[in-house]
Design a protein around this motif. Structure first.
Motif, PDB file in Angstrom:
ATOM      1  N   GLY A 104       0.816  -1.202   0.000  1.00  0.00           N
ATOM      2  CA  GLY A 104       0.000   0.000   0.000  1.00  0.00           C
ATOM      3  C   GLY A 104       0.847   1.247   0.000  1.00  0.00           C
ATOM      4  O   GLY A 104       2.042   1.212  -0.285  1.00  0.00           O
ATOM      5  N   GLY A 105       0.204   2.352   0.379  1.00  0.00           N
ATOM      6  CA  GLY A 105       0.896   3.638   0.412  1.00  0.00           C
ATOM      7  C   GLY A 105       1.676   3.814   1.711  1.00  0.00           C
ATOM      8  O   GLY A 105       1.893   2.855   2.470  1.00  0.00           O
ATOM      9  N   GLY A 106       2.034   5.066   1.967  1.00  0.00           N
ATOM     10  CA  GLY A 106       2.852   5.363   3.140  1.00  0.00           C
ATOM     11  C   GLY A 106       2.173   5.056   4.461  1.00  0.00           C
ATOM     12  O   GLY A 106       2.844   4.687   5.434  1.00  0.00           O
ATOM     13  N   VAL A 107       0.858   5.181   4.504  1.00  0.00           N
ATOM     14  CA  VAL A 107       0.161   4.918   5.767  1.00  0.00           C
ATOM     15  C   VAL A 107       0.282   3.438   6.126  1.00  0.00           C
ATOM     16  O   VAL A 107       0.668   3.079   7.250  1.00  0.00           O
ATOM     17  N   VAL A 108      -0.019   2.580   5.155  1.00  0.00           N
ATOM     18  CA  VAL A 108       0.106   1.136   5.400  1.00  0.00           C
ATOM     19  C   VAL A 108       1.569   0.793   5.716  1.00  0.00           C
ATOM     20  O   VAL A 108       1.861   0.069   6.675  1.00  0.00           O
ATOM     21  N   GLY A 109       2.500   1.347   4.924  1.00  0.00           N
ATOM     22  CA  GLY A 109       3.922   1.004   5.091  1.00  0.00           C
ATOM     23  C   GLY A 109       4.460   1.419   6.451  1.00  0.00           C
ATOM     24  O   GLY A 109       5.156   0.654   7.118  1.00  0.00           O
ATOM     25  N   ASP A 110       4.118   2.644   6.879  1.00  0.00           N
ATOM     26  CA  ASP A 110       4.626   3.129   8.173  1.00  0.00           C
ATOM     27  C   ASP A 110       4.058   2.295   9.328  1.00  0.00           C
ATOM     28  O   ASP A 110       4.761   1.994  10.299  1.00  0.00           O
ATOM     29  N   THR A 111       2.772   1.956   9.218  1.00  0.00           N
ATOM     30  CA  THR A 111       2.109   1.223  10.307  1.00  0.00           C
ATOM     31  C   THR A 111       2.574  -0.238  10.324  1.00  0.00           C
ATOM     32  O   THR A 111       2.969  -0.770  11.378  1.00  0.00           O
ATOM     33  N   ALA A 112       2.555  -0.876   9.148  1.00  0.00           N
ATOM     34  CA  ALA A 112       2.993  -2.288   9.080  1.00  0.00           C
ATOM     35  C   ALA A 112       4.474  -2.393   9.443  1.00  0.00           C
ATOM     36  O   ALA A 112       4.910  -3.356  10.083  1.00  0.00           O
ATOM     37  N   GLY A 113       5.247  -1.370   9.046  1.00  0.00           N
ATOM     38  CA  GLY A 113       6.680  -1.363   9.351  1.00  0.00           C
ATOM     39  C   GLY A 113       6.912  -1.336  10.856  1.00  0.00           C
ATOM     40  O   GLY A 113       7.760  -2.067  11.384  1.00  0.00           O
ATOM     41  N   PHE A 114       6.132  -0.501  11.555  1.00  0.00           N
ATOM     42  CA  PHE A 114       6.306  -0.417  13.014  1.00  0.00           C
ATOM     43  C   PHE A 114       5.877  -1.732  13.668  1.00  0.00           C
ATOM     44  O   PHE A 114       6.519  -2.226  14.605  1.00  0.00           O
ATOM     45  N   ALA A 115       4.791  -2.315  13.151  1.00  0.00           N
ATOM     46  CA  ALA A 115       4.336  -3.613  13.692  1.00  0.00           C
ATOM     47  C   ALA A 115       5.421  -4.667  13.474  1.00  0.00           C
ATOM     48  O   ALA A 115       5.753  -5.445  14.382  1.00  0.00           O
ATOM     49  N   ALA A 116       6.017  -4.665  12.278  1.00  0.00           N
ATOM     50  CA  ALA A 116       7.070  -5.658  11.980  1.00  0.00           C
ATOM     51  C   ALA A 116       8.282  -5.434  12.877  1.00  0.00           C
ATOM     52  O   ALA A 116       8.934  -6.387  13.319  1.00  0.00           O
ATOM     53  N   ALA A 117       8.568  -4.172  13.174  1.00  0.00           N
ATOM     54  CA  ALA A 117       9.742  -3.858  14.003  1.00  0.00           C
ATOM     55  C   ALA A 117       9.551  -4.345  15.435  1.00  0.00           C
ATOM     56  O   ALA A 117      10.518  -4.732  16.102  1.00  0.00           O
ATOM     57  N   THR A 118       8.306  -4.325  15.900  1.00  0.00           N
ATOM     58  CA  THR A 118       8.074  -4.545  17.335  1.00  0.00           C
ATOM     59  C   THR A 118       7.531  -5.929  17.663  1.00  0.00           C
ATOM     60  O   THR A 118       7.767  -6.429  18.765  1.00  0.00           O
ATOM     61  N   PHE A 119       6.793  -6.560  16.752  1.00  0.00           N
ATOM     62  CA  PHE A 119       6.213  -7.862  17.079  1.00  0.00           C
ATOM     63  C   PHE A 119       7.333  -8.908  17.115  1.00  0.00           C
ATOM     64  O   PHE A 119       8.121  -9.035  16.170  1.00  0.00           O
ATOM     65  N   GLY A 120       7.394  -9.628  18.210  1.00  0.00           N
ATOM     66  CA  GLY A 120       8.432 -10.661  18.345  1.00  0.00           C
ATOM     67  C   GLY A 120       9.837 -10.081  18.261  1.00  0.00           C
ATOM     68  O   GLY A 120      10.762 -10.762  17.833  1.00  0.00           O
ATOM     69  N   ARG A 121       9.965  -8.829  18.618  1.00  0.00           N
ATOM     70  CA  ARG A 121      11.244  -8.083  18.551  1.00  0.00           C
ATOM     71  C   ARG A 121      11.815  -7.999  17.129  1.00  0.00           C
ATOM     72  O   ARG A 121      13.010  -7.911  16.929  1.00  0.00           O
ATOM     73  N   GLY A 122      10.911  -8.081  16.152  1.00  0.00           N
ATOM     74  CA  GLY A 122      11.376  -7.836  14.780  1.00  0.00           C
ATOM     75  C   GLY A 122      11.098  -8.991  13.840  1.00  0.00           C
ATOM     76  O   GLY A 122      11.667 -10.061  13.977  1.00  0.00           O
ATOM     77  N   MET A 123      10.205  -8.732  12.866  1.00  0.00           N
ATOM     78  CA  MET A 123       9.887  -9.768  11.864  1.00  0.00           C
ATOM     79  C   MET A 123      10.505  -9.380  10.520  1.00  0.00           C
ATOM     80  O   MET A 123      10.932  -8.253  10.314  1.00  0.00           O
ATOM     81  N   ASN A 124      10.505 -10.337   9.604  1.00  0.00           N
ATOM     82  CA  ASN A 124      10.941 -10.029   8.240  1.00  0.00           C
ATOM     83  C   ASN A 124       9.949  -9.044   7.619  1.00  0.00           C
ATOM     84  O   ASN A 124       8.732  -9.165   7.836  1.00  0.00           O
ATOM     85  N   LEU A 125      10.472  -8.121   6.835  1.00  0.00           N
ATOM     86  CA  LEU A 125       9.595  -7.076   6.288  1.00  0.00           C
ATOM     87  C   LEU A 125       9.909  -6.789   4.820  1.00  0.00           C
ATOM     88  O   LEU A 125      11.048  -6.502   4.467  1.00  0.00           O
TER      89      LEU A 125
END
Ligand SMILES: NC(=O)c1ccc[n+]([C@@H]2O[C@H](COP(=O)([O-])OP(=O)(O)OC[C@H]3O[C@@H](n4cnc5c(N)ncnc54)[C@H](O)[C@@H]3O)[C@@H](O)[C@H]2O)c1
Length: 369
Positions: A104-125
Motif C-alpha cells: 500500500g501507500g505510506g500509511v500502510v507502510g509506516d504502520t505495518a513497518g512499526f508492527a514488523a519492528a516490534t512484534f516478536g522483537r522484529g519480523m521479516n519485512l
C-alpha cells in the motif's frame, strides 16, 4: 529492471524497480527468505479491493498467505490499528520466520513497518509500495511510525525493511488527488537535488499542459519508472550517508517543517501530505528569498510549474498562530530551537538553525489567501 542496494547499520537490502515485477514476486521472496514462513500481507480495504485477488493468486502459487486488511486513511495510522495488527499476528501464531508484506501507500507502510519492528522483537519485512510517495520516499530508509494525540509520526522507530519491490504499474489506478500528492514530493527532489527530475516530469506532459487529464499522462507513461528510479536513488544514497537523520537526511525535510504543521492544523482529511509539502516548499522559498538567497523570479518560475502540476499555490484562511504553535511540536524543533531546510540556490540546499520567528510567520502569511 533496475535495482539499488542500500547498506545500513543492521542490514543491506535491495530495492527492485520494474513495471509488472509483481508477477515474479515469489522469485524475489524466495531469493531473500527461502521457502520458510508464511507471507502475511498487510494492506488496506481500498488497495486490496483493487489488487487483492492478483496478489493473492501470485503469492499463493508458492507460499501460504494470510491477510490483515486495515481501514483506509491517515486517521487510522494510530495505536488502535497497531493493536489490531498485533492481535491478528497472535491469531496467526506468527513468528520471526514469517514475512510481513506491506502492500500500500505510506500509511500502510509506516504502520505495518512499526508492527514488523516490534512484534516478536522484529519480523521479516517487505515493502511493496503502491503510491508515488511510498515508492520514492516512505518505503525507503526504515522510518516507521504511527500518529498519537494528533502529533504525526510521534511513536515510531527505525526499522529497515529486508526487501522493497516497487512496481510503477500500480500507480495507474491512483486518482488525481494522489498523483498531486506524489508530485509534491517529486518537486522536492527536483528543487533540492536534481532539477532535471522536474524537467523529466514536464516532458511526460509534453504539449498537454492545458489538458484537464494531463496528470494521468504522467503515471500512464512507462517512462515514469525512470523518474521513480532517480528519486529512489537519491533517497537511498542519503539514507546510506545518514541513516538516523542527524545530518544530510534532514535535507529530505525541505518543505516538511511547515508542511507537517499544516497537516496538523488544517486536518489530515482536508490536506494531503504532498499538498502540505508543496505549500511548505513555497514558505521555504519565501524564507530563502527574505534571507537574500533566492529572488522573486525563482518563486514565479516554481509557481508556473505548480500550475502545470496542479499543485496548490496557497492555503485558504487559516490561523497563523495555530500553525506556528504546531511547529513547536515538530521533531525538527529540538529544545525550542528550530531547524529549516532552505535553498541557497537551485539544488543547493542549506540547513538553517534558529530562524527568526517573524520570518517564519511572514512566510506563512505570504501563502495564505
Ligand atoms: N516513513 C517515511 O520515511 C515517510 C516519508 C514520507 C511520508 N510518510 C508517510 O506516508 C504517509 C502518506 O503516504 P501516501 O501519500 O502514500 O498516502 P496513503 O498511504 O494514505 O495513500 C493515499 C491513498 O491512495 C490509496 N492508494 C494507495 N495505492 C493505490 C493505488 N495503487 N491505486 C489506487 N489507490 C491507491 C490509499 O488507499 C489512500 O487512500 C503519511 O502518513 C506520511 O507521514 C512516511
Amino acid at each position: 529492471m533496475k535495482s539499488i542496494e542500500i547498506k545500513t547499520l543492521n542490514r543491506k537490502y535491495k530495492i527492485y524497480i520494474k513495471n509488472n515485477i509483481t508477477e515474479s514476486f515469489c522469485d524475489y521472496i524466495k531469493e531473500n527468505f527461502g521457502k520458510n514462513g508464511n507471507i502475511i500481507v498487510v494492506s488496506n480495504e481500498r488497495i486490496y479491493g483493487i489488487y487483492g485477488k492478483i496478489i493473492k493468486d501470485i503469492i499463493s502459487r508458492e507460499y501460504k498467505i494470510k491477510e490483515i486488511i486495515l481501514n483506509d486513511g491517515e486517521k487510522y495510522k494510530n495505536i488502535d490499528t497497531l493493536k489490531y495488527i498485533y492481535s491478528k499476528l497472535v491469531d496467526f501464531n506468527a513468528h520471526r520466520n514469517d514475512v510481513i508484506l506491506s502492500f500500500g501507500g505510506g500509511v500502510v507502510g509506516d504502520t505495518a513497518g512499526f508492527a514488523a519492528a516490534t512484534f516478536g522483537r522484529g519480523m521479516n519485512l517487505i515493502h511493496c509500495p503502491t503510491t508515488i510517495i511510498s515508492q520514492i520516499d516512505s518505503s525507503i530508509g526504515g522510518k516507521t511510525a504511527v500518529n498519537f494525540e494528533k502529533i504525526k509520526n510521534i511513536i515510531g522507530c527505525f526499522y529497515q525493511p529486508h526487501l522493497i519491490i516497487t512496481d510503477p504499474e500500480f500507480l495507474k489506478t491512483l486518482d488525481e488527488k494522489e498523483i498531486i500528492n506524489g508530485l509534491g514530493e517529486i518537486v522536492k527532489y527536483g528543487l533540492v537535488f536534481d532539477f532535471q527530475i522536474i524537467n523529466d516530469v514536464l516532458n511526460l506532459i509534453g504539449d498537454f499542459k492545458n489538458d484537464e487529464n494531463r496528470l494521468f499522462n504522467i503515471v500512464n507513461n512507462t517512462e515514469f519508472g525512470k523518474i521513480i528510479y532517480k528519486c529512489v536513488k537519491i533517497k537511498a544514497e542519503i539514507v546510506e550517508k545518514d541513516e538516523f537523520d542527524l545530518n544530510e537526511r534532514n535535507l529530505l525535510n525541505f518543505g516538511h517543517t511547515i508542511g507537517h504543521s499544516l497537516e496538523k492544523t488544517i486536518g489530515f482529511d482536508k490536506i494531503n501530505h504532498g499538498q502540505a509539502v508543496a505549500i511548505g516548499i513555497l514558505c521555504a522559498i519565501d524564507i530563502s528569498v527574505s534571507l537574500g538567497y533566492l529572488n522573486e523570479k525563482f518563486k514565479k518560475k516554481i509557481l508556473d510549474i505548480y500550475d502545470i502540476l496542479k499543485l496548490p499555490k496557497f492555503i485558504t484562511k487559516t490561523d497563523v498562530d495555530e500553525i506556528l504553535n504546531a511547529l513547536k511540536f515538530d521533531k525538527k524543533f529540538i529544545s525550542g530551537k528550530n531547524k529549516f531546510i532552505l535553498l541557497e540556490d537551485l539544488n543547493k540546499p542549506v540547513i538553517y538553525n534558529n530562524l527568526d520567528e517573524d520570518i517564519i510567520k511572514n512566510s506563512i502569511v505570504n501563502n495564505i489567501k
